[in-house]
Design a protein around this motif. Structure first.
Motif, short mmCIF file in Angstrom:
data_model
loop_
_atom_site.label_atom_id
_atom_site.label_comp_id
_atom_site.label_asym_id
_atom_site.label_seq_id
_atom_site.Cartn_x
_atom_site.Cartn_y
_atom_site.Cartn_z
N PHE A 275 28.66 76.53 1.62
CA PHE A 275 29.69 75.49 1.65
C PHE A 275 30.98 75.90 0.93
CE2 PHE A 275 25.61 73.20 1.99
CZ PHE A 275 25.83 72.56 3.20
N ARG A 276 30.95 77.03 0.24
CA ARG A 276 32.14 77.58 -0.41
C ARG A 276 32.85 76.57 -1.32
NH1 ARG A 276 33.38 82.53 1.65
NH2 ARG A 276 32.30 83.12 3.58
N GLY A 277 32.08 75.88 -2.11
CA GLY A 277 32.63 74.96 -3.10
C GLY A 277 32.83 73.55 -2.61
N ARG A 278 32.87 73.35 -1.29
CA ARG A 278 33.09 72.02 -0.75
C ARG A 278 31.74 71.31 -0.56
NH1 ARG A 278 37.54 70.12 0.68
NH2 ARG A 278 36.63 68.80 2.33
N VAL A 279 31.13 70.99 -1.68
CA VAL A 279 29.83 70.33 -1.68
C VAL A 279 29.70 69.53 -2.96
CG1 VAL A 279 28.64 72.31 -2.72
CG2 VAL A 279 27.34 70.69 -1.33
N GLN A 280 29.06 68.38 -2.86
CA GLN A 280 28.89 67.48 -4.00
C GLN A 280 27.45 67.57 -4.53
OE1 GLN A 280 31.05 64.81 -5.60
NE2 GLN A 280 29.36 65.34 -6.98
N PHE A 281 27.30 67.93 -5.81
CA PHE A 281 25.97 67.97 -6.42
C PHE A 281 25.58 66.58 -6.90
CE2 PHE A 281 26.76 72.65 -7.78
CZ PHE A 281 26.49 73.06 -6.48
N ILE A 282 24.33 66.21 -6.60
CA ILE A 282 23.75 64.94 -7.05
C ILE A 282 22.48 65.34 -7.81
CG2 ILE A 282 22.97 62.65 -6.34
CD1 ILE A 282 24.16 63.60 -3.47
N ILE A 283 22.41 65.04 -9.09
CA ILE A 283 21.35 65.62 -9.93
C ILE A 283 20.48 64.53 -10.53
CG2 ILE A 283 20.87 67.09 -11.91
CD1 ILE A 283 23.53 68.47 -11.44
N THR A 284 19.19 64.63 -10.25
CA THR A 284 18.22 63.76 -10.91
C THR A 284 17.62 64.50 -12.09
OG1 THR A 284 16.26 62.38 -10.58
CG2 THR A 284 16.31 64.47 -9.41
N ASN A 285 17.04 63.75 -13.04
CA ASN A 285 16.60 64.33 -14.32
C ASN A 285 17.77 65.06 -14.98
OD1 ASN A 285 13.93 65.00 -12.28
ND2 ASN A 285 13.62 63.68 -14.06
N HIS A 286 18.94 64.45 -14.85
CA HIS A 286 20.19 65.02 -15.36
C HIS A 286 20.12 65.16 -16.88
CE1 HIS A 286 24.44 64.99 -16.62
NE2 HIS A 286 24.77 65.32 -15.38
N GLN A 287 20.39 66.37 -17.37
CA GLN A 287 20.40 66.63 -18.81
C GLN A 287 21.77 67.20 -19.19
OE1 GLN A 287 16.32 68.21 -20.18
NE2 GLN A 287 16.48 69.02 -18.11
N ARG A 288 22.49 66.45 -20.01
CA ARG A 288 23.87 66.83 -20.31
C ARG A 288 23.96 68.19 -20.95
NH1 ARG A 288 27.43 62.35 -23.16
NH2 ARG A 288 26.91 61.40 -21.15
N TRP A 289 23.04 68.53 -21.86
CA TRP A 289 23.09 69.83 -22.53
C TRP A 289 22.89 70.95 -21.51
CZ3 TRP A 289 19.04 73.04 -21.92
CH2 TRP A 289 17.80 72.49 -21.59
N TRP A 290 22.03 70.72 -20.52
CA TRP A 290 21.79 71.74 -19.50
C TRP A 290 23.04 71.92 -18.65
CZ3 TRP A 290 21.73 73.05 -14.41
CH2 TRP A 290 20.91 74.11 -14.02
N MET A 291 23.69 70.83 -18.31
CA MET A 291 24.91 70.91 -17.52
C MET A 291 26.00 71.67 -18.27
SD MET A 291 24.17 69.30 -14.72
CE MET A 291 25.80 69.03 -14.02
N ASN A 292 26.14 71.41 -19.55
CA ASN A 292 27.14 72.12 -20.36
C ASN A 292 26.79 73.61 -20.48
OD1 ASN A 292 28.66 69.80 -20.78
ND2 ASN A 292 27.56 69.26 -22.65
#
Length: 543
Positions: A275-292
């Motif tokens: 998708f070359r960047g044109r895609v929206q991530f939807i994350i379950t079990n979202h962990q802010r520290w992991w995202m950072n």
């Protein structure tokens, strides 16, 4: 030698005809296979009936995969299929050995440096599927909790594919509505003006690519996916997205470096890169520290801020949503399943994400006067180097500039630059070795394998992935004298005399003894020859 792992599936009863056919296929496999068969695997080709101990069974599972079936109380038929050759071999296990085999089929990742409390455990309601009710003839479920009710036009491709051993995926196109908070559902709206008004599908999956691992999947939120006939039944859209969505989990074993890459980042790359960047991530079990922690990867793969699926009460509407991530083997990508992208493309993205400058290691003609850099991966817990004060001076005498460093749990960029500045990396078997993906291409990885006949996990988890990433690989298997287990057990203990007997007691016992209790004290003279070999390899010209 086969290259893929397949875990057991639910027992099924087979007739004598299939048993006979299975053994005929077995003979075909043995006669036609042109792969080399090591002595540890040779015993599986003996004629039936065959009693296969749990350790040999688990090692073979790591190579080819296992389909377990039962025919009577006294006889248990096990069918092993080599996915590379498309053929199978049968084994007969008595009840006692089947029990041992089941005990050995434990979560292998627990022994790979799992950090304590890396992610919170799911509640019972998160773990249990809806399969408690009596299913109709169309109601199907499998052992990992995947659940579906399919009732529609014959021949139509279902929304979800749950046939893979490693993961379930769903691909929805049309009017797709994603509802996270208080619902955990994805809805495909079938409009009345289409010929698909009879479509009626309902699925429950967990979007994490390790579905055979119950300990990982217990920490992944289940999602409900269904089709609805007609817009009036569907929830109203709060926001309409103009790009596709990818819904996945950062639960499971995330927090362990190996699993961060094997279970999420590399599978996410495979799924998102087209998708070359044109895609929206939807994350379950979202962990802010992991995202950072892994934001450099996420921002390279998506131009949009990720949606926290569990805490967003809006209805997100898409034309296309993929639920789950594509994955094959740990830390590897296998075209054509991987499309037009290889693991080397992931390595290139990594270098770009962390601004890693070196793509080739030291050579004597290009950098005269400079010494090649050698990195020892320090470990704060188990499997530590106990005599670095002796090993480091020896390595310097061989001709290396030596660096000793421990991975930073949060600061990936700092350690990535340290690794990339080095030409040789040495580490005891464990998750820290995953950092070899930051090395320059053609650099050298030296895996120190602890005592306990662990060559099979050393090869599958690190040796083959390292070579797949364009690295040169050396292996050092320690001797009894180099293991601190000698301080805990007498020399005639099965730990030394018969490590296979420890394997038979199950994965947790194996991991506790050989991976958690053990540190290494390298024989300086013996290990010196490995470093000399590494220096010679660096001096060789490469294309």
């Amino acid at each position: 030698m086969a290259k893929k792992f397949r875990p057991p599936v639910e027992p099924r009863s087979f007739g004598s005809g299939l048993i006979v056919g299975c053994f005929l296929v077995s003979m075909t496999y043995v006669l036609m296979s042109k792969k080399d068969i090591g002595k540890d695997q040779l015993s599986v080709y003996r004629s039936s009936p065959l009693v296969l101990d749990a350790s040999a069974l688990f090692r073979f599972m790591t190579l080819v995969g296992l389909l377990q079936a039962t025919s009577t109380k006294a006889l248990h038929l096990t069918l092993i299929c080599d996915v590379d050759f498309g053929s199978c071999i049968c084994f007969c296990l008595d009840e006692g050995h089947e029990k041992a085999a089941e005990e050995s089929n434990l979560e292998r990742s627990e022994a790979i440096d799992m950090p304590d409390d890396s992610s919170p455990a799911a509640s019972a309601s998160d773990v249990l599927s809806e399969e408690g009710s009596s299913p109709s003839t169309d109601d199907k479920s499998d052992s990992n909790g995947s659940h579906r009710l399919v009732d529609g036009a014959a021949g139509r491709k279902p929304m979800c594919d749950v046939s893979g051993y490693r993961l379930d995926t769903c691909d929805l196109a049309g009017d797709v509505r994603v509802i996270g908070k208080n619902s955990s559902s994805v809805v495909l709206v079938v409009t009345p003006d289409t010929s698909s008004t009879d479509r009626n599908e309902s699925w429950q999956i967990k979007p994490y690519p390790r579905k055979y691992d119950s300990s990982a999947m217990a920490k992944v939120r289940p999602l409900s996916l269904k089709s609805l006939n007609g817009d009036p039944e569907a929830p109203r859209c709060s926001i309409n997205h103009t790009v596709p969505g990818i819904l996945f989990s950062t639960g499971g074993h995330c927090g362990n470096c190996f699993h961060d890459f094997a279970d999420v980042l590399i599978p996410l790359f495979q799924t998102a890169i087209p998708f070359r960047g044109r895609v929206q991530f939807i994350i379950t079990n979202h962990q802010r520290w992991w995202m950072n922690k892994y934001r450099p990867y996420l921002t390279k793969l998506s131009s949009y801020d990720a949606i926290d699926f569990d805490n967003d009460d809006r209805v997100h509407c898409f034309d296309h949503v993929i639920v789950g991530l594509r994955a094959e083997r740990d830390l590897m990508i296998h075209p054509p399943n991987g499309g037009n992208y290889s693991i080397m493309d992931f390595v290139k993205l990594t270098r770009s994400a962390y601004s890693l400058e070196r793509d080739r290691p030291w050579t004597p003609d290009q950098q005269p006067g400079n010494k090649p850099r050698l990195l020892f991966i320090a470990r704060g817990g188990t499997r530590k180097f106990m005599n670095l004060d002796e090993i480091v001076p020896m390595a310097e005498q061989v001709g290396f500039e030596v660096v000793v460093s421990e991975p930073d749990f949060y600061d990936v960029a700092r350690f990535a630059h340290i690794v990339n500045s080095c030409d040789v990396m040495v580490g005891v078997h464990g998750a820290g070795l995953t950092n070899f993906l930051f090395l320059p291409t053609d650099a050298i990885v030296i895996q120190v394998v602890p005592l306990g006949k662990l060559d099979w996990i050393a090869t599958n988890f690190y040796a083959e992935p390292a070579m797949g990433m364009g690295l040169r690989y050396l292996e050092y298997n320690i001797t009894v004298e180099e293991s601190t287990l000698t301080e805990l057990y007498p020399r005639d203990h099965p730990v030394f005399a018969n490590p296979e007997s420890i394997h038979k007691q199950g994965w947790f016992k194996l991991g506790n003894v050989f991976l958690k209790q053990q540190n290494v004290k390298l024989d300086v003279s013996r290990f010196r020859s490995v470093l000399v070999k590494a220096l010679e390899l660096l001096g060789e010209k490469r294309d």
